[in-house]
Motif scaffolding. Structure first.
Motif, short mmCIF file in Angstrom:
data_model
loop_
_atom_site.label_atom_id
_atom_site.label_comp_id
_atom_site.label_asym_id
_atom_site.label_seq_id
_atom_site.Cartn_x
_atom_site.Cartn_y
_atom_site.Cartn_z
N PHE A 192 2.19 13.98 -9.63
CA PHE A 192 3.10 15.13 -9.78
C PHE A 192 3.50 15.32 -11.24
CE2 PHE A 192 7.49 16.60 -10.21
CZ PHE A 192 7.44 17.82 -9.55
N LEU A 193 3.87 14.23 -11.91
CA LEU A 193 4.28 14.32 -13.32
C LEU A 193 3.12 14.77 -14.20
CD1 LEU A 193 6.47 11.08 -13.71
CD2 LEU A 193 7.24 13.42 -13.29
N PHE A 194 1.93 14.24 -13.94
CA PHE A 194 0.77 14.62 -14.75
C PHE A 194 0.39 16.08 -14.51
CE2 PHE A 194 -3.81 15.04 -15.40
CZ PHE A 194 -3.93 14.57 -16.70
N ARG A 195 0.43 16.50 -13.26
CA ARG A 195 0.04 17.88 -12.92
C ARG A 195 0.95 18.91 -13.59
NH1 ARG A 195 0.04 17.08 -8.05
NH2 ARG A 195 1.95 18.06 -7.30
N HIS A 196 2.24 18.55 -13.71
CA HIS A 196 3.19 19.50 -14.32
C HIS A 196 3.48 19.17 -15.78
CE1 HIS A 196 4.12 21.62 -10.57
NE2 HIS A 196 4.01 20.44 -9.98
N ARG A 197 2.74 18.20 -16.32
CA ARG A 197 2.87 17.82 -17.73
C ARG A 197 4.31 17.44 -18.07
NH1 ARG A 197 -0.93 22.14 -21.07
NH2 ARG A 197 -2.80 21.87 -19.83
N ARG A 234 0.83 -1.21 0.00
CA ARG A 234 0.00 0.00 0.00
C ARG A 234 0.86 1.25 0.00
NH1 ARG A 234 -3.29 -3.13 3.49
NH2 ARG A 234 -2.32 -2.18 5.33
N ALA A 235 1.95 1.23 0.78
CA ALA A 235 2.86 2.38 0.82
C ALA A 235 3.50 2.62 -0.54
CB ALA A 235 3.93 2.17 1.88
N GLN A 236 3.90 1.52 -1.20
CA GLN A 236 4.49 1.65 -2.53
C GLN A 236 3.48 2.21 -3.53
OE1 GLN A 236 7.86 0.87 -3.70
NE2 GLN A 236 7.98 1.28 -1.51
N LYS A 237 2.24 1.75 -3.44
CA LYS A 237 1.21 2.24 -4.36
C LYS A 237 0.96 3.73 -4.13
CE LYS A 237 -3.38 1.27 -6.20
NZ LYS A 237 -3.72 2.68 -6.32
N ARG A 238 0.92 4.15 -2.86
CA ARG A 238 0.73 5.57 -2.57
C ARG A 238 1.88 6.40 -3.16
NH1 ARG A 238 -1.14 3.62 2.49
NH2 ARG A 238 0.94 3.96 3.41
N LEU A 239 3.11 5.86 -3.07
CA LEU A 239 4.27 6.56 -3.62
C LEU A 239 4.17 6.66 -5.14
CD1 LEU A 239 7.07 7.83 -3.31
CD2 LEU A 239 8.05 5.53 -3.35
N PHE A 240 3.82 5.54 -5.79
CA PHE A 240 3.67 5.56 -7.25
C PHE A 240 2.59 6.54 -7.67
CE2 PHE A 240 5.14 0.86 -7.28
CZ PHE A 240 6.46 1.28 -7.27
N ASP A 241 1.44 6.52 -6.94
CA ASP A 241 0.35 7.42 -7.29
C ASP A 241 0.76 8.88 -7.13
OD1 ASP A 241 -1.22 5.26 -7.83
OD2 ASP A 241 -2.31 5.29 -5.92
#
Length: 324
Positions: A43-48, A31-38
């Motif tokens: 972040f990448l999507f928000r800043h394109r 779950r911690a890894q999934k939260r990190l990936f998400d």
């Protein structure tokens, strides 16, 4: 013996972990890894920003707080709600001790180029030396044949002839290697070109634009820059799929190229394009961009599979005179 036994008896027993506890720890880790990936993906999507290893590394530094310098730099660059540009991301990562994609690529290409050039130099010298050596051997063999037919001379002639044959084989191998070196040089040139090209549209990419802009700026050349953003592109992707979105981007790219012929049209990333007008003021550059926008808006695009209308394609643009 009794003392040792008594002391051993007083040692606390190691706690035993049940299978349930182990499974719970594994699930928590997942779950911690999934939260990190998400969080990184968000972040990448928000800043394109593209999902490159370098951008992933920068986002990981921010989310995990593993680099206070990178965290501070990102927060300073985005404190007004401004998107983090790829150029800023590369700069922050470089200052934080990481390597940007262009730096790694440049180092690899530079090292490969040096190795191939040195290899070609050796290959160029070796055939000349082999020819001279072979000619000397052939002359020696002929001279020995004229001087006598003793057993020693015959053996020497045999050895010399064998050496001549090996020299000829080496010459053929060197010729083949020369062709291979030339092929490697061509592949290296192709790799360099690909490093500066956008894979989808074939346009120069952000790095190529930045390199050319830097050259013109350092030379003090007059120029203007137009930034173009395809309108409602996310809606096109959501409604018709990414394959249609890719065709839309290619159509915009080719339209800009036709109307801005002789000037660099580059894709910054996503639905953003940029045009570098050399020796053209902002007013004249704006006329070319408007002509491209008008042509695009006059067409009626449809999907290939269903013939469904995509709608009118437009892009928003801004043109400025760039200071040298």
């Amino acid at each position: 013996m009794k003392v040792s036994e008594r002391r051993a008896a007083t040692l606390p027993a190691a706690p035993m972990r049940t299978g349930v506890e182990i499974a719970f720890d594994a699930a928590s880790h997942e779950r911690a890894q999934k939260r990190l990936f998400d969080a990184i993906g968000s972040f990448l999507f928000r800043h394109r920003l593209s999902a490159t290893p370098a951008n992933y590394m920068l986002a990981h530094m921010l989310i995990t707080k593993s680099s206070p310098a990178a965290v501070s730099a990102i927060e300073a660059a985005t404190n007004d709600g401004v998107r983090l540009s790829q150029e800023e991301a590369n700069r922050i990562l470089s200052e934080a001790g990481g390597h940007t994609p262009s730096q790694v690529q440049d180092e690899m290409l530079s090292a490969a180029r040096v190795q191939i050039e040195e290899f070609e130099r050796l290959v160029e010298i070796a055939p000349r030396d082999a020819v001279t050596y072979g000619r000397d051997l052939e002359g020696s063999a002929a001279e020995i044949s004229r001087t006598g037919e003793s057993a020693a001379s015959a053996e020497l002639i045999r050895i010399t002839s064998a050496m001549i044959e090996r020299t000829r084989i080496a010459e053929a191998q060197l010729a083949e290697t020369t062709l291979e070196a030339q092929g490697l040089r061509a592949k290296l040139a192709s790799a360099k070109e690909e490093a500066l090209s956008d894979w989808l549209t074939g346009l120069p990419n952000r790095r190529a634009f930045e390199d050319r802009y830097r050259e013109l700026s350092e030379a003090g050349a007059p120029m203007s820059v137009a930034l173009c953003d395809v309108d409602h592109f996310k809606a096109i992707n959501d409604s018709h799929g990414h394959a249609v979105g890719d065709r839309v981007l290619s159509a915009v790219a080719h339209t800009l190229q036709r109307h801005c012929l002789g000037h660099m049209v580059a894709r910054l990333g996503g639905e953003e394009f940029i045009v570098l007008f050399e020796g053209l003021d902002a007013r004249a550059a704006a006329r070319l961009v408007d002509a491209a926008r008008d042509e695009l808006a006059s067409k009626r695009f449809r999907t290939r599979d269903t013939d469904a209308p995509i709608g009118i394609l437009t892009f928003s643009a801004g043109v400025v005179a760039a200071a040298a």
